[in-house]
Design a protein around this motif. Structure first.
Motif, mmCIF file in Angstrom:
data_model
loop_
_atom_site.group_PDB
_atom_site.id
_atom_site.type_symbol
_atom_site.label_atom_id
_atom_site.label_comp_id
_atom_site.label_asym_id
_atom_site.label_seq_id
_atom_site.Cartn_x
_atom_site.Cartn_y
_atom_site.Cartn_z
ATOM 1 N N ASN A 1 -7.457 11.894 4.378
ATOM 2 C CA ASN A 1 -8.364 11.614 3.260
ATOM 3 C C ASN A 1 -8.633 12.821 2.346
ATOM 4 O O ASN A 1 -9.786 13.179 2.137
ATOM 5 C CB ASN A 1 -9.690 11.064 3.807
ATOM 6 N N PRO A 2 -7.590 13.433 1.792
ATOM 7 C CA PRO A 2 -7.809 14.629 0.983
ATOM 8 C C PRO A 2 -8.456 14.355 -0.374
ATOM 9 O O PRO A 2 -9.094 15.231 -0.942
ATOM 10 C CB PRO A 2 -6.398 15.182 0.791
ATOM 11 N N ILE A 3 -8.289 13.126 -0.887
ATOM 12 C CA ILE A 3 -8.887 12.754 -2.172
ATOM 13 C C ILE A 3 -9.576 11.409 -2.007
ATOM 14 O O ILE A 3 -8.996 10.473 -1.460
ATOM 15 C CB ILE A 3 -7.821 12.644 -3.287
ATOM 16 N N THR A 4 -10.796 11.315 -2.480
ATOM 17 C CA THR A 4 -11.505 10.040 -2.528
ATOM 18 C C THR A 4 -11.512 9.590 -3.979
ATOM 19 O O THR A 4 -11.952 10.333 -4.865
ATOM 20 C CB THR A 4 -12.950 10.183 -2.008
ATOM 21 N N TRP A 5 -10.992 8.394 -4.207
ATOM 22 C CA TRP A 5 -10.878 7.848 -5.560
ATOM 23 C C TRP A 5 -12.053 6.932 -5.858
ATOM 24 O O TRP A 5 -12.558 6.242 -4.984
ATOM 25 C CB TRP A 5 -9.574 7.069 -5.708
ATOM 26 N N LYS A 6 -12.475 6.923 -7.115
ATOM 27 C CA LYS A 6 -13.520 6.001 -7.562
ATOM 28 C C LYS A 6 -12.923 4.605 -7.733
ATOM 29 O O LYS A 6 -11.730 4.464 -8.010
ATOM 30 C CB LYS A 6 -14.098 6.453 -8.913
ATOM 31 N N ASP A 7 -13.764 3.587 -7.598
ATOM 32 C CA ASP A 7 -13.329 2.219 -7.878
ATOM 33 C C ASP A 7 -13.316 2.007 -9.385
ATOM 34 O O ASP A 7 -14.207 2.492 -10.082
ATOM 35 C CB ASP A 7 -14.277 1.210 -7.223
ATOM 36 N N PRO A 8 -12.340 1.316 -9.897
ATOM 37 C CA PRO A 8 -11.177 0.791 -9.202
ATOM 38 C C PRO A 8 -10.164 1.907 -8.929
ATOM 39 O O PRO A 8 -9.892 2.735 -9.797
ATOM 40 C CB PRO A 8 -10.597 -0.236 -10.180
ATOM 41 N N VAL A 9 -9.651 1.920 -7.710
ATOM 42 C CA VAL A 9 -8.687 2.933 -7.295
ATOM 43 C C VAL A 9 -7.390 2.714 -8.088
ATOM 44 O O VAL A 9 -6.911 1.585 -8.197
ATOM 45 C CB VAL A 9 -8.429 2.835 -5.774
ATOM 46 N N PRO A 10 -6.825 3.784 -8.656
ATOM 47 C CA PRO A 10 -5.590 3.636 -9.436
ATOM 48 C C PRO A 10 -4.443 3.063 -8.589
ATOM 49 O O PRO A 10 -4.359 3.316 -7.381
ATOM 50 C CB PRO A 10 -5.268 5.070 -9.871
ATOM 51 N N ASP A 11 -3.568 2.312 -9.232
ATOM 52 C CA ASP A 11 -2.390 1.763 -8.553
ATOM 53 C C ASP A 11 -1.594 2.879 -7.896
ATOM 54 O O ASP A 11 -1.351 3.918 -8.513
ATOM 55 C CB ASP A 11 -1.482 1.029 -9.546
ATOM 56 N N GLY A 12 -1.194 2.649 -6.658
ATOM 57 C CA GLY A 12 -0.384 3.620 -5.937
ATOM 58 C C GLY A 12 -1.186 4.708 -5.242
ATOM 59 O O GLY A 12 -0.642 5.514 -4.499
ATOM 60 N N ARG A 13 -2.467 4.750 -5.477
ATOM 61 C CA ARG A 13 -3.344 5.746 -4.840
ATOM 62 C C ARG A 13 -4.252 5.044 -3.847
ATOM 63 O O ARG A 13 -4.588 3.879 -4.017
ATOM 64 C CB ARG A 13 -4.195 6.483 -5.875
ATOM 65 N N ARG A 14 -4.629 5.797 -2.815
ATOM 66 C CA ARG A 14 -5.579 5.275 -1.830
ATOM 67 C C ARG A 14 -6.390 6.442 -1.297
ATOM 68 O O ARG A 14 -5.868 7.543 -1.160
ATOM 69 C CB ARG A 14 -4.844 4.588 -0.687
ATOM 70 N N SER A 15 -7.604 6.191 -0.961
ATOM 71 C CA SER A 15 -8.443 7.248 -0.406
ATOM 72 C C SER A 15 -8.075 7.578 1.038
ATOM 73 O O SER A 15 -8.490 8.608 1.557
ATOM 74 C CB SER A 15 -9.923 6.853 -0.508
ATOM 75 N N ASP A 16 -7.287 6.713 1.683
ATOM 76 C CA ASP A 16 -6.879 7.001 3.070
ATOM 77 C C ASP A 16 -5.479 7.611 3.161
ATOM 78 O O ASP A 16 -4.906 7.706 4.243
ATOM 79 C CB ASP A 16 -6.985 5.755 3.946
ATOM 80 N N HIS A 17 -4.926 8.050 2.040
ATOM 81 C CA HIS A 17 -3.649 8.763 2.104
ATOM 82 C C HIS A 17 -3.820 10.061 2.884
ATOM 83 O O HIS A 17 -4.913 10.624 2.938
ATOM 84 C CB HIS A 17 -3.141 9.099 0.703
ATOM 85 N N THR A 18 -2.745 10.535 3.455
ATOM 86 C CA THR A 18 -2.722 11.802 4.173
ATOM 87 C C THR A 18 -2.004 12.836 3.310
ATOM 88 O O THR A 18 -0.964 12.543 2.719
ATOM 89 C CB THR A 18 -1.960 11.640 5.509
ATOM 90 N N LEU A 19 -2.569 14.035 3.244
ATOM 91 C CA LEU A 19 -1.874 15.141 2.614
ATOM 92 C C LEU A 19 -0.939 15.722 3.665
ATOM 93 O O LEU A 19 -1.361 16.041 4.776
ATOM 94 C CB LEU A 19 -2.860 16.223 2.163
ATOM 95 N N ALA A 20 0.336 15.850 3.341
ATOM 96 C CA ALA A 20 1.319 16.518 4.200
ATOM 97 C C ALA A 20 1.762 17.771 3.461
ATOM 98 O O ALA A 20 2.050 17.716 2.263
ATOM 99 C CB ALA A 20 2.504 15.601 4.457
ATOM 100 N N LEU A 21 1.805 18.896 4.157
ATOM 101 C CA LEU A 21 2.052 20.163 3.479
ATOM 102 C C LEU A 21 2.867 21.099 4.361
ATOM 103 O O LEU A 21 2.759 21.068 5.586
ATOM 104 C CB LEU A 21 0.710 20.808 3.134
ATOM 105 N N ILE A 22 3.680 21.919 3.719
ATOM 106 C CA ILE A 22 4.365 23.020 4.383
ATOM 107 C C ILE A 22 4.349 24.202 3.429
ATOM 108 O O ILE A 22 4.610 24.043 2.230
ATOM 109 C CB ILE A 22 5.805 22.638 4.803
#
Length: 193
Positions: free
Chosen positions: A162-183
């Motif tokens: 949950n790196p970003i919490t989006w306001k409603d209405p959440v933009p298409d293709g985005r979700r507040s439960d996405h995971t940030l993956a990083l290297i």
């Protein structure tokens, strides 16, 4: 493996993977990318497109990642106001300066479920990303909740829920439960030495 250099080729190949749309961050219709800024790689079997993946480099210079995300998300999603409610302060510290965003991983439906194929493909794209832009601090992606268990298979070393919490209405293709993956660059070169 095929790397197109023409926007029309990218659009055709993306469509042939079965993907219905391009995200605003990597859309060749919305952005005027040069070969120095973005790459698209397609996994091919003869003339058949098996999958596609893209990366782009961004140089924030002195802008914070949070400010960049808020600023660009406003016009990427055609909003009059900032569509982001919250950006993780930890993520904001992790992504800075020059970095790469990886996205639009898509496998044709006849190849989905082949974990070894998607893992190898993602690692090749990540390797090409770091070799193309060795000065980047890190590479990151946002991964859907149902794929987050694949974070390490894709070659990333750390993740954040949950790196970003989006306001409603959440933009298409985005979700507040996405995971940030990083290297980070150092992790990549240490892992692959």
């Amino acid at each position: 493996m095929y790397q197109p250099h023409c926007a029309e080729d990218v659009l055709d190949l993306v469509r042939r993977t079965g993907r219905k749309y391009q995200t605003p961050m990597l859309s060749v219709a919305r952005n005027d990318f040069t070969d120095a800024e973005a790459i698209w790689l397609f996994l091919m079997h003869g003339d058949k497109v098996i999958g596609g993946f893209a990366s782009k480099t961004v140089d924030l210079r002195n802008e914070s990642f949070e400010d960049y995300m808020r600023r660009t998300s406003k016009h990427q999603y055609n909003r009059n106001e900032d569509p982001i409610e919250r950006v993780s302060p930890v993520m904001n510290k992790m992504i800075y300066g020059r970095h790469a965003y990886l996205g639009e991983l898509e496998l044709h439906e006849s190849y989905r479920g082949k974990r070894s194929v998607v893992s190898a493909f993602a690692k090749i794209v990540m390797g090409i990303t770091f070799l193309r832009w060795p000065e980047i601090n890190c590479a990151y992606a946002f991964i859907a909740e149902h794929h987050r268990r694949l974070t390490y298979d894709y070659g990333f070393c750390c993740s954040m829920l949950n790196p970003i919490t989006w306001k409603d209405p959440v933009p298409d293709g985005r979700r507040s439960d996405h995971t940030l993956a990083l290297i980070t660059r150092d992790q990549f070169f240490d892992e692959w030495r």
